[in-house]
Design an enzyme around this catalytic site. Sequence first.
Site, short mmCIF file in Angstrom:
data_model
loop_
_atom_site.label_atom_id
_atom_site.label_comp_id
_atom_site.label_asym_id
_atom_site.label_seq_id
_atom_site.Cartn_x
_atom_site.Cartn_y
_atom_site.Cartn_z
N GLU A 32 -11.64 -0.51 -21.02
CA GLU A 32 -10.47 -0.45 -21.92
C GLU A 32 -9.22 -0.16 -21.11
OE1 GLU A 32 -10.39 -2.06 -24.72
OE2 GLU A 32 -11.78 -0.75 -25.78
N ASP A 35 -7.45 -4.50 -18.47
CA ASP A 35 -7.04 -5.91 -18.24
C ASP A 35 -5.66 -6.01 -17.58
OD1 ASP A 35 -5.74 -5.18 -20.63
OD2 ASP A 35 -6.36 -6.98 -21.75
N GLY A 122 -8.03 -3.09 -34.46
CA GLY A 122 -8.45 -3.12 -33.05
C GLY A 122 -9.45 -4.23 -32.76
N LEU A 123 -9.55 -5.21 -33.67
CA LEU A 123 -10.49 -6.32 -33.46
C LEU A 123 -9.76 -7.61 -33.09
CD1 LEU A 123 -12.90 -5.68 -36.48
CD2 LEU A 123 -13.13 -4.91 -34.12
N SER A 124 -8.48 -7.47 -32.74
CA SER A 124 -7.68 -8.59 -32.26
C SER A 124 -7.45 -9.69 -33.28
CB SER A 124 -8.30 -9.19 -30.99
OG SER A 124 -8.35 -8.23 -30.01
N SER A 125 -7.02 -9.29 -34.45
CA SER A 125 -6.70 -10.30 -35.47
C SER A 125 -5.56 -11.19 -34.98
CB SER A 125 -6.32 -9.62 -36.79
OG SER A 125 -5.26 -8.72 -36.60
N GLU A 158 2.09 -13.56 -27.88
CA GLU A 158 2.04 -12.13 -28.23
C GLU A 158 3.17 -11.37 -27.52
OE1 GLU A 158 -0.79 -10.74 -30.09
OE2 GLU A 158 0.11 -8.76 -30.04
N ASP A 170 -8.02 -10.08 -25.02
CA ASP A 170 -8.28 -10.46 -26.40
C ASP A 170 -8.28 -11.97 -26.58
OD1 ASP A 170 -8.12 -7.75 -26.62
OD2 ASP A 170 -6.22 -7.72 -27.71
N TYR A 220 1.77 1.43 -26.34
CA TYR A 220 1.00 0.53 -25.48
C TYR A 220 1.84 0.14 -24.26
CZ TYR A 220 -1.86 -3.46 -24.06
OH TYR A 220 -2.62 -4.34 -23.34
C1 GLA Z 1 -5.22 -4.40 -26.75
C2 GLA Z 1 -4.60 -5.45 -25.84
C3 GLA Z 1 -5.57 -5.85 -24.73
C4 GLA Z 1 -6.13 -4.62 -24.01
C5 GLA Z 1 -6.62 -3.58 -25.01
C6 GLA Z 1 -7.03 -2.30 -24.35
O1 GLA Z 1 -6.31 -4.95 -27.45
O2 GLA Z 1 -4.23 -6.60 -26.56
O3 GLA Z 1 -4.95 -6.73 -23.82
O4 GLA Z 1 -5.19 -4.09 -23.14
O5 GLA Z 1 -5.65 -3.30 -26.01
O6 GLA Z 1 -8.12 -2.50 -23.53
#
Ligand code: GLA
Length: 383
Positions: A32, A35, A122-125, A158, A170, A220
Amino acid sequence: MKKKLENEFVAEFGHLPEVIVRSPGRVNIIGEHADYNNGFVLPAAIDKAAYIALSLREDDEIHLRAVDLKENFATTVSNIRPIEEVSWPNYILGCAAQFVKKGVSLKGFNLLLSSDVPIGAGLSSSAALECATVFALNYLLHTGYNRIEMVSMAQKAEHEYAGVMCGIMDQFASMMGKASQVIKLDCRSLEYEYVPFKLDGIKILLFNTNVKHSLASTEYNTRRAECTQAVELIKSHYSNVSSLRDITVEMLDEYVLPVNELVYRRSRFVIDEMDRLTKVCSYLEKNDIASMGECMFETHEGLSKQYEVSCKELDFLVDYVKDKPEVLGARMMGGGFGGCTINLVEENHIDRLTRDIKTAYETAMNLPLDFYIASIENGTEIL
Ligand code: GLA
């Protein structure tokens, strides 16, 4: 799903769509906030996805319909820019803008969106929506970009239209996922391999805190900047260092700790997390799920105490399962400040566990708890 989207599309635009694309959300087993620090991650695409139905127009008008929100938005190709009033069109417009930036003569289009990836969980919608949009436009415009190029276009959407300086994970997971496999992705070289992820009698269970996180809420981007600060501090002593990937704990101890304790804690978490990922990959090979799970608990501890991207609701959920033998590992997942925890749970205990934790969480936090069993599925595809 295909039929339903076709019907909705006809009702909205009076004709059938030319293409329907499905692009999934993701989980990440470990790695986590690695990236954007050029480390490794271990994500997988899941059975929750965004669906885009699309057809090109002869004029330059863009008509968007979000079925689930019952909202419409319209603009023109020559007017594509980030908008402030509503957020969802930005992900689509941000993708369209990438084609324009590459010099493609973009036509107008009718687009209908539906998604069952919970928003802000946190599931990347957003990555799911971006990947679906880029893929569908690439297909209809015959622009021929390969998947990796499309991942990067989705990521840029994004950055530029949502203002989140996210890493590549993601969008990569959504676009490149494969059923029953996790992706071991080197975020520096973008080399990747698929690793089978079939744990006998164990499921991936997600608990959604229903605390909506807003990654754009600057935290972030702040974490990202703190990691860059650590790199800068070390660069003056080691000129060949360009990211936390190149940095050892010894270097941090010597050059960062005496100067900035906060930056030390942040970057120390990332370096330890990179180390944990390597361990988890070897445990996975040996099918040592217990040790893998231990690493996940350690990750949570680090995200909560060192990286400080957790919240009391996420901590509650991880604490609750920590001593339960049927839960092999658990941690918060994704950017943080809300969203889901990911848990590896023995299948035959799921019903009882979800019942108990739901009552405990809802009483303690005064928020509803949702849960999903996630299965690992293919990435972006045409339906
Ligand atoms: C979000 C970001 C990712 C990554 C995660 C943390 O999902 O979009 O690129 O940095 O947080 O691991």
